[in-house]
Scaffold this active site. Structure first.
Site, short mmCIF file in Angstrom:
data_model
loop_
_atom_site.label_atom_id
_atom_site.label_comp_id
_atom_site.label_asym_id
_atom_site.label_seq_id
_atom_site.Cartn_x
_atom_site.Cartn_y
_atom_site.Cartn_z
CB CYS A 107 -29.99 -3.26 -62.19
SG CYS A 107 -31.05 -2.66 -63.54
CB CYS A 110 -28.02 0.65 -64.77
SG CYS A 110 -28.79 0.42 -63.14
CB CYS A 155 -33.10 -0.48 -60.88
SG CYS A 155 -31.42 0.18 -60.77
CB CYS A 158 -31.68 2.44 -64.79
SG CYS A 158 -32.21 0.72 -64.50
CB CYS A 180 -42.35 -11.34 -56.31
SG CYS A 180 -42.77 -12.60 -57.53
#
Length: 204
Positions: A107, A110, A155, A158, A180
């Site tokens: 991510c 984070c 995610c 976060c 995607c």
């Protein structure tokens, strides 16, 4: 002095325009402002300019940083996509045609490990595509923006917006799914040190 009918007609016309008088109720009604709904309440404009109707916006996540804190660590484009659920133009992302043999995609907000290199496949859609994620790394939510029902992926640490997942498109992958994902939502590390989660993706 002879009376001039033509001049008299002009005088009467001018007097009618300039004579003071109370405006009619109809005039006030015409000037009264019309109450408008917010853009998010108008389906088409809401889809373009309003906030997402995804259920992820009401969820809480371990990383609870405020928008101000996110703006301090993200670029404007990262903030637009990760925190405001934007989308990068097709084919513009640095990971669209990125196919390493090893490594992990994390991510961009984070740094949570999300996808392994061997999850990625060529879909031709213009965005990075993955047939699976690291267990427990990605949450799914209902998304009704753009006048359609889709499955948003974020995610799990976060709540950062990654993109959408599509199923049943016929790709020759183990899951027949396509995550995607926006390249802007990701970073990449060539060292595959991501710990496999103990639980599978959670669904909301």
């Amino acid at each position: 002095m002879r009376f001039n009918p033509f001049l008299s007609a002009i005088f009467r016309t001018f007097s009618n325009f300039t004579r003071p008088g109370a405006p009619s109720t109809a005039s006030f009604a015409a000037l009264r402002p019309v109450p408008l709904r917010s853009m998010s309440g108008i389906p088409f404009l809401g889809a373009l300019f309003g906030t997402s109707s995804s259920t992820s916006s009401t969820m809480t996540y371990p990383d609870k940083r405020s928008d101000t804190e996110w703006q301090a660590v993200l670029t404007k484009e990262q903030f637009r996509i990760l925190r405001e659920k934007g989308t990068e133009p097709a084919g513009s992302g640095k990971f669209d045609k990125h196919y390493p043999e090893e490594g992990v995609y994390t991510c961009a907000g984070c740094h949570t490990p999300l996808y392994r290199a061997n999850h990625k496949f060529k879909s031709g859609c213009g965005w990075p595509a993955y047939f699976d994620s690291i267990p427990g790394a990605v949450n799914r939510h209902e998304d009704r923006t753009l006048g359609m029902l889709r499955t948003e992926i974020v995610c799990s640490n976060c709540g950062g917006h990654l993109g959408h997942v599509f199923k049943g498109e016929g790709f020759p992958t183990p899951t027949d799914e396509r995550h995607c994902v926006n390249s802007v939502s990701l970073n990449f590390s060539p060292d595959d040190k991501a710990a496999a989660g103990s639980s599978k993706e959670s669904k909301a």
